[in-house]
Design a protein around this motif. Sequence first.
Motif, PDB file in Angstrom:
ATOM      1  N   ILE A   2       0.858  -1.185   0.000  1.00 30.46           N
ATOM      2  CA  ILE A   2       0.000   0.000   0.000  1.00 30.46           C
ATOM      3  C   ILE A   2       0.894   1.234   0.000  1.00 30.46           C
ATOM      4  N   THR A   3       0.656   2.133  -0.939  1.00 31.45           N
ATOM      5  CA  THR A   3       1.435   3.376  -1.036  1.00 31.45           C
ATOM      6  C   THR A   3       0.517   4.562  -0.748  1.00 31.45           C
ATOM      7  N   ILE A   4       0.890   5.371   0.230  1.00 28.65           N
ATOM      8  CA  ILE A   4       0.098   6.548   0.592  1.00 28.65           C
ATOM      9  C   ILE A   4       1.010   7.768   0.598  1.00 28.65           C
ATOM     10  N   THR A   5       0.560   8.827  -0.033  1.00 29.45           N
ATOM     11  CA  THR A   5       1.365  10.051  -0.092  1.00 29.45           C
ATOM     12  C   THR A   5       0.725  11.151   0.737  1.00 29.45           C
ATOM     13  N   GLY A   6       1.560  12.035   1.224  1.00 26.87           N
ATOM     14  CA  GLY A   6       1.114  13.196   1.981  1.00 26.87           C
ATOM     15  C   GLY A   6       2.078  14.334   1.739  1.00 26.87           C
ATOM     16  N   LYS A   7       2.262  15.184   2.734  1.00 28.78           N
ATOM     17  CA  LYS A   7       3.208  16.299   2.636  1.00 28.78           C
ATOM     18  C   LYS A   7       4.432  16.008   3.497  1.00 28.78           C
ATOM     19  N   PRO A   8       5.634  16.124   2.925  1.00 26.10           N
ATOM     20  CA  PRO A   8       6.835  15.919   3.739  1.00 26.10           C
ATOM     21  C   PRO A   8       7.074  17.111   4.658  1.00 26.10           C
ATOM     22  N   VAL A   9       7.466  16.842   5.907  1.00 27.59           N
ATOM     23  CA  VAL A   9       7.806  17.936   6.821  1.00 27.59           C
ATOM     24  C   VAL A   9       9.211  17.792   7.387  1.00 27.59           C
TER      25      VAL A   9
END
Length: 554
Positions: A2-9
């Motif tokens: 499962i691949t989930i993307t978001g915002k890198p911090v």
Amino acid sequence: MITITGKPVCSGIAFGPVFVFSREESTIKRHHIESSDDEIARFESARQQTISELGMLYDKALAEVGEANAMIFQIHQMMLDDLDYIESIKNIITDQLINAETAVAQTCDNFVQMFRAMDDPYMRERSADVKDVSERLIKILSGKDKDGLVTDEPVIIISDDLAPSETVQFDKSKILAFVTEGGSTNSHTSILARMMNIPAMIGAKGVLSADANGKNAIVDGFTGTIYIDPDEATINEMTKKKEEIDKQNKLLQQLKGRESVTKDGQKIELCANIGSVLDVGNVLKNDAEGIGLFRSEFLYLESNDYPSEDVQFAAYKDVLSKMVNKRVIVRTLDIGADKQVDYFNMPKEENPAMGIRAIRICLQRPDIFKTQLRALYRASVFGKLAIMFPMIASEWEIVKILEIIDEVKAELDSEGIAYSKNVELGCMIETPAAAVISDILSKHLDFFSIGTNDLTQYTLAADRQNPDIGKFCDTHHVAILRLINMIVQNAHKNGTWVGICGELGADLELTEAFLAIGVDELSVTPSAILPIRKKVIETNVSEIKESVLDKYLN
């Protein structure tokens, strides 16, 4: 997989098992009380215990992430001393004769709604702080211990969101990465993750419903991606990426703390360009010797109205405090051209790059300029501040700026507000006019910083925003290098030092040329600092000076 993307911090790559962090929801039962005095006394006892706990969290955060980031817990303590907050709780207890837990929850809801309705993004973020403080207070009133991280091995923490107190309470040695469905890049948890140098990402929608608890995962903090149950190809790809990053980190450790000095003893300062307060962690991580360009316009671009003096003061103070007496050069607002702000109500221009922008706005609207200067001078007591003025083309502009600064200082003196008497003043050299009269300008200023992006654009009459310009916008053009050489020579005659803060400063092909010309400082993106330092340390200027100058200036 499962691949989930978001915002890198926070950058970095982490491999490990997933721990889904969930907190026990406090079920608050409303009930009638007989004595409001007794209930208020119970509230006061819990409030004092909460303040004490926050003091211990401050001490822990101070040791792990530094004073600037630990201050959030002092702010939380101050919230518990806020008279409006206290009186609201006490009044609800007295008027409705209900238990303190319910009164705190009602007050929390009211304050959270108030903060969330504010236009200022920074103030909207404070709603999370009110919620964190109130929930801690309710748990103490309810006699429930604060939830924690229960694991024997290092894990990737997944949660809906994390409060600052939860983040700091975790055992850092047991955390591989943070992944949250909510949160924002401005949140204290994001800031703390950067300061703790732990890979982190936010906005990973669906990660909590992925049934990931206990499964192996990979977090790529550079792209903001989590791979749950990764396949072999992904494991191999991310392993190679991590190995390359580890090599870079090894280089960082070797060069950290070393001066940027050539083999024959020529020193050059390597500083960082930043666009917001959030970038400071990366500046320190890459061992910059200071901040050579703090683009203050982010305060204007991220706001729906002119940022107040206090909002600006808080941002400048934050950066200066974190940099601990390393020089921080703040560029005054550079609005206009490709950076438009609706509430400035600027007239439409046929050629905004050559229109009313930067210092031209400041001199036409001195009230905006004075507000920024007051905030800067107030913050100057918290570190080593320098102020830089963009888009200068004439001597009279500098003279006028210095008059306005004198007015600001006089105001602060009359109000009894302290400020540093050692603030360096400089200007951007980004117009050919400023370059040509740099000998005149240097008599008024402590330093120059050459903005090579605009200087190239204006000198070559080539729009740097136009993707079709191509080879016509030659950043290595002999005219640009000759101008840089002339600026340095003119400045040094009057004891003015010179830096470069444009993209050209990070061009390793030109590092030797800048050393040969005698540039005093380079300010670049933080990740470029160590490669440049390596180049500087390996260079003997006396051996290459003649050939380099002949190559680039003739």
